[in-house]
Design a protein around this motif. Sequence first.
Motif, mmCIF file in Angstrom:
data_model
loop_
_atom_site.group_PDB
_atom_site.id
_atom_site.type_symbol
_atom_site.label_atom_id
_atom_site.label_comp_id
_atom_site.label_asym_id
_atom_site.label_seq_id
_atom_site.Cartn_x
_atom_site.Cartn_y
_atom_site.Cartn_z
ATOM 1 N N GLU A 187 1.101 8.645 -4.908
ATOM 2 C CA GLU A 187 1.113 8.489 -3.529
ATOM 3 C C GLU A 187 1.897 8.298 -2.181
ATOM 4 O OE1 GLU A 187 -1.948 10.895 -2.572
ATOM 5 O OE2 GLU A 187 -2.387 10.795 -4.542
ATOM 6 N N PHE A 188 3.139 7.107 -2.736
ATOM 7 C CA PHE A 188 3.878 6.892 -2.070
ATOM 8 C C PHE A 188 4.697 8.495 -1.537
ATOM 9 C CE2 PHE A 188 2.719 3.192 -4.098
ATOM 10 C CZ PHE A 188 3.049 2.227 -3.353
ATOM 11 N N ALA A 238 4.342 0.290 -11.726
ATOM 12 C CA ALA A 238 4.533 1.457 -11.170
ATOM 13 C C ALA A 238 2.908 2.381 -12.213
ATOM 14 C CB ALA A 238 5.594 3.348 -10.949
ATOM 15 N N HIS A 282 1.279 -1.470 -0.199
ATOM 16 C CA HIS A 282 0.269 0.031 0.098
ATOM 17 C C HIS A 282 0.686 1.429 -0.088
ATOM 18 C CE1 HIS A 282 -3.251 2.968 1.762
ATOM 19 N NE2 HIS A 282 -3.249 2.454 0.996
ATOM 20 N N HIS A 283 0.752 2.123 -0.615
ATOM 21 C CA HIS A 283 1.350 3.119 -0.516
ATOM 22 C C HIS A 283 1.397 4.232 0.618
ATOM 23 C CE1 HIS A 283 -2.158 6.448 0.415
ATOM 24 N NE2 HIS A 283 -2.563 5.578 -0.228
ATOM 25 N N THR A 284 0.927 3.398 1.819
ATOM 26 C CA THR A 284 1.568 4.296 3.470
ATOM 27 C C THR A 284 2.880 3.190 3.592
ATOM 28 O OG1 THR A 284 -0.369 2.540 4.096
ATOM 29 C CG2 THR A 284 -1.222 4.588 3.164
ATOM 30 N N LEU A 288 3.453 -0.846 -7.318
ATOM 31 C CA LEU A 288 3.403 0.027 -7.012
ATOM 32 C C LEU A 288 2.012 1.122 -7.166
ATOM 33 C CD1 LEU A 288 6.633 1.231 -6.346
ATOM 34 C CD2 LEU A 288 5.503 0.089 -4.935
ATOM 35 N N ASP A 289 0.791 0.978 -7.015
ATOM 36 C CA ASP A 289 0.210 1.528 -7.658
ATOM 37 C C ASP A 289 -0.783 3.019 -6.934
ATOM 38 O OD1 ASP A 289 -2.936 1.432 -9.202
ATOM 39 O OD2 ASP A 289 -3.605 -0.484 -7.613
ATOM 40 N N GLU A 290 -0.980 3.201 -7.590
ATOM 41 C CA GLU A 290 -1.241 5.025 -7.253
ATOM 42 C C GLU A 290 -0.212 5.640 -6.809
ATOM 43 O OE1 GLU A 290 -3.778 6.868 -7.939
ATOM 44 O OE2 GLU A 290 -5.411 5.243 -8.121
ATOM 45 N N PHE A 291 1.494 6.241 -7.835
ATOM 46 C CA PHE A 291 2.669 5.286 -7.976
ATOM 47 C C PHE A 291 2.803 7.023 -7.550
ATOM 48 C CE2 PHE A 291 7.174 5.496 -9.621
ATOM 49 C CZ PHE A 291 7.588 6.001 -8.675
#
Length: 508
Positions: free
Chosen positions: A307-308, A344, A272-274, A302-305
């Motif tokens: 946002e990481f 990504a 997850h991006h968190t 890495l989905d929603e790149f």
Amino acid sequence: MFSRTQSVGVFGFQTYMIQIEADISNGLPAFDIVGLPDAAVKESRDRVRAAIKNCGFKFPISRITVNLAPADRKKEGSFYDLPVLLAILKASDQLKADLSNSVTVGEVALDGILRGVNGILAMTITAKENGIENIFVPKDNAIEAAVVDGINVYPVENIKQIIDHLTGEKKIEKQPNTPTTHESSVKVPDFSDVKGQLAAKKALEIAAAGNHNIVLVGPPGSGKSMLAKRLPGILPDMTFEESIETTKIHSIAGILDNKNPFVSVRPFRSPHHTVSVAGISGGGTVPKPGEISLAHNGVLFLDEFPEFRRDVMEALRQPIEDGKVTISRVAGTLTYPSNIMLVAAMNPCPCGFYGHPTKHCTCSPQAVHKYLSKVSGPMLDRIDLHVEVPPVDYTALSSTAKEESSADIKKRVNKARQIQLKRYEGTGITCNSALTPALMKKFCKLTDDASKYLELSFERLGMSARAYDRILKVARTIADLDGSEIIEKPHIFAAISFRSLDRKYWNT
């Protein structure tokens, strides 16, 4: 009295032989474990004392000193319980057995039952490499240990069972060698479910064939995640060496399936991006593998790149370039392998509709620029394929035409990867993305037209040296998929077309 048993130590990805020396002497009753033990090893004293008494043996009322050699290396974990217990029984003359050619590993419960531990595969490999013939492991770990051929693996349920075996009363049956297959128990969605998106499918095929990093950019609902989640279905089969290395990492991390402990299918990790920096690269007092290493020889998605966190994205830069991640802690410096394919997926702006053919983007130019700038230039430069995933129109969605299946695509990918394995035999390289500059000169031969086109494009587009190298590597893969030994102009053209998306979005 003095005795010695053998075990294997684990420090990160490194394993090494350990001698457990037990000495029982006169003096005030005491039980000391020395040799840089951590808290879990020190607690072994209480577990071993209780297990010896509860299994019908006498715990020596003397001064007991146990040394874990070499004494200058930090010892951690509970897997020294069994060899410590056996060393004490030998030193107190309650066990007469030759353990000079055997390794013992396992956590001992208070009633003498053996519990499974992490890192058994790595330990078994080290024992075999050091000429050890027998290894005694907890029953829960026996299938994992039996992946290694050429060493006798004995599954142990409890202390009485191993004592009976060593004294000859009742022998333990050896664990049969664990078969290795390329079948996965996890069902992967098929590419035949994806309507349209031919360019994105082709880009993923190229990425899978050459192990190239790829970023998918498009509006919400265009199918970026859908495409990425189908990627495992077309990845090339793992070599035995790749499977062993990946299994070792997963064993050390403690995430292996006890029933199917051999990792024969390329891993697909999707944090997850968190996720934190420690989570992505590895962490802890003695760092455990992070997501980068757990994806070794597979895919890190890495989905929603954007946002990481920025520091998480930047932590990827060196591992992507070097194929390994180095972590420094007070306890020491560890290096884990990280030969990954980074995939990504991202929207082109906060609302997701920047550049959309029909929907209006509600973001200001400043907001678009701020969003895209979360992915730095150096990070983007390390990604080989930049692919736009446009929205799918109604005609494509409603079409009843049969789409190409993952099995058909995988055949081409496997064929291209076999070409690479044969070409780079003896170099330690298995795919085009890992080519060194010296090998690129040797294996990336261009036709005159291709060379001229690449030179013109390099000057006109203002490419970096890294971009030049990556275009050549991608062109080499495209040529392999075409069955061509020489890189031709169409291969260079296709490779460059997959590097031009940054000029559409990141130069706004």
